[in-house]
Design a protein around this motif. Structure first.
Motif: not given
Length: 474
Positions: A362-378, A398-407
């Protein structure tokens, strides 16, 4: 995916316990120059590589032997004050933070290699010995210790978090490689678990219970681990792929065919750019696998031939070989510095790190979707994987001064871990639970299993003084 709940990434509201002046005076009297309440020393022992901001401990004791550890724990127990073991501070999930206040017990000066038993392929060390120092001490015997989490962590810290790293696909994790322990309990008693024998059926396996307990059940003061003969031949190589999916599917096929590869590491295109900039390299900026092969000269050639054939079927570019020790060291140093390369790529950032491990199918399912989500989140990120055993890591910058990035980072972390659990995996392959993944532990194991862990904790540490607040709350 559901939105993350607070229990997954916010600290429980726990009030720090008072540290009586009488305890500080008693520690000062007992330890002298080995005791410090200076703010600079406390702050050094109040942070790790996690993004948590926790007040530092009230004081620090620098232990130099088992008796020091025992005496420090006995004094703390007398006043019901927490004790947090400290090695080199390289943990990623807040393991060494004083969330309930207390005393930091620094064992880094306990750095002696006590006995090398070359004929039995074992070595006994104090907990402050680092993995690099251990390998330097045993190399003249023609042996080495293979567990390599990247950071030059202490053997005590690696045992406490059940570390693994780049060689785990062939040599296993700390769980398989720790044979015996000397441990100081919550009452200050010194006990021993296990022996140098390869196996035992004598009673409960206390060694395995303590390995991975994150300092919540005892303080390790001696550790006996397995050693391995230095391989006759070693070869390392890099190989680039048209897509991340091609690299992942190559890995899956290699493992499923039973190739006894020593290391198989994955970096995506984004991370390669960061590594090139940080380590002054010119690796092709596409998804890449880093391989290492151990064995006899003929055995290594056979492994290489099979891996090259499989990689070629998935569109791999030509292999680049690193045959000399210097070339291999440079290559693996660059890989191990991927975390720092990521952090350096965004000055002033903090890294929210996470890891998960899934069955190799299941490595492909887990890893590829996680990378895609990170890329789409910007959100800037890096990704590395000990993919030979289904383990991969994401770091969200993350920028530690921006709570929205931490979230946002915590949302991505939540989605990654949820996906791994649904695929039959674990919320952490090697970082440990610490502070960050306590909610996920419940999801993974169930309330009944966590309550059993709590029962063990209460029995062995009835006053909850050993690294309280980690793994689960009481």
């Amino acid at each position: 995916m559901n939105a993350p709940t607070a229990s997954h990434h916010l600290l429980p509201q726990v009030q720090a316990r008072d540290v009586p002046k009488a305890l500080l005076d008693a520690l000062q009297a007992r330890f002298g120059a080995q005791f410090s309440a200076a703010m600079a020393v406390r702050e050094q022992h109040g942070r790790d590589e996690s993004a948590f901001d926790i007040p530092p401990p009230a004081a620090v004791v620098f232990a130099q032997n088992t008796q020091d550890v025992s005496d420090a724990v006995k004094l703390a127990a007398q006043y019901l004050v927490p004790v947090i073991p400290f090695g080199v501070g390289s943990s990623l999930e807040g393991h060494l933070l004083a969330v309930q206040g207390g005393i930091s017990l620094d064992v880094s000066r306990m750095d002696a290699v006590l006995s090398i038993n070359a004929e039995d392929l074992t070595v006994t060390v104090q907990p402050g010995v680092t993995r690099k120092a251990l390998n330097e001490a045993v190399k003249s015997s023609g042996l080495f210790f293979p567990i390599d989490p990247g950071a030059d962590a202490t053997i005590g810290g690696m045992s406490a978090t059940r570390a693994s790293g780049t060689n785990a696909v062939r040599y296993g994790t700390m769980r398989e490689n720790v044979l015996a322990l000397e441990v100081v309990t919550a009452s200050g008693e010194v006990i021993r678990t296990g022996t140098r024998a390869k196996k035992s059926s004598a009673g409960y396996d206390l060694t395995r219970l303590l390995v991975g307990s994150e300092g919540t059940l005892g303080v390790m003061t001696e550790i006996t681990v397995k050693l391995y003969p230095l391989p006759e031949a070693v070869m390392a190589a890099t190989c680039s792929f048209p897509t991340l999916a091609d690299a992942v599917n190559t890995t899956i096929q290699i493992i499923q065919m039973g190739v006894p590869i020593a290391r198989c590491e994955l970096l995506d295109e984004n991370t390669i750019r960061m590594v090139n900039a940080h380590s002054k390299l010119s690796l092709p900026e596409s998804s890449m696998l880093l391989f290492e092969f151990h064995g006899s000269p003929d055995g290594v050639k056979e492994q290489v031939a099979v891996v090259q054939e499989i990689a070629g079927e998935h569109g791999a570019a030509a292999f680049a070989w690193a045959e000399t020790p210097e070339e291999r060291t440079r290559l693996w140093t660059a890989r191990h510095n991927a975390y720092f390369a990521g952090v350096q790529s965004r000055p002033g950032c903090k890294a929210i790190t996470t890891d998960a491990c899934v069955p190799i199918s299941h490595l492909a399912d887990a890893l590829l979707d996680s990378v895609t989500e990170a890329q789409e989140a910007g959100l800037p990120y890096f990704m590395v994987g000990h993919v030979g055993d289904g383990n991969f890591h994401m770091g969200y910058l993350i920028d530690p001064t921006k709570p929205e990035e931490r979230e946002l980072a915590e949302t991505l972390n939540h989605q990654l871990v949820e996906r791994a659990l649904k695929l039959g995996g674990t919320c952490t392959g090697e970082h440990g639970v610490g502070l960050h993944k306590q909610g996920f532990l419940v999801e993974e194991t169930g309330n009944g299993a966590v309550e059993m862990m709590r029962t063990i904790k209460r029995a062995l540490d009835p006053h909850n003084i050993l690294n309280p607040g980690k793994i689960f709350s009481l």
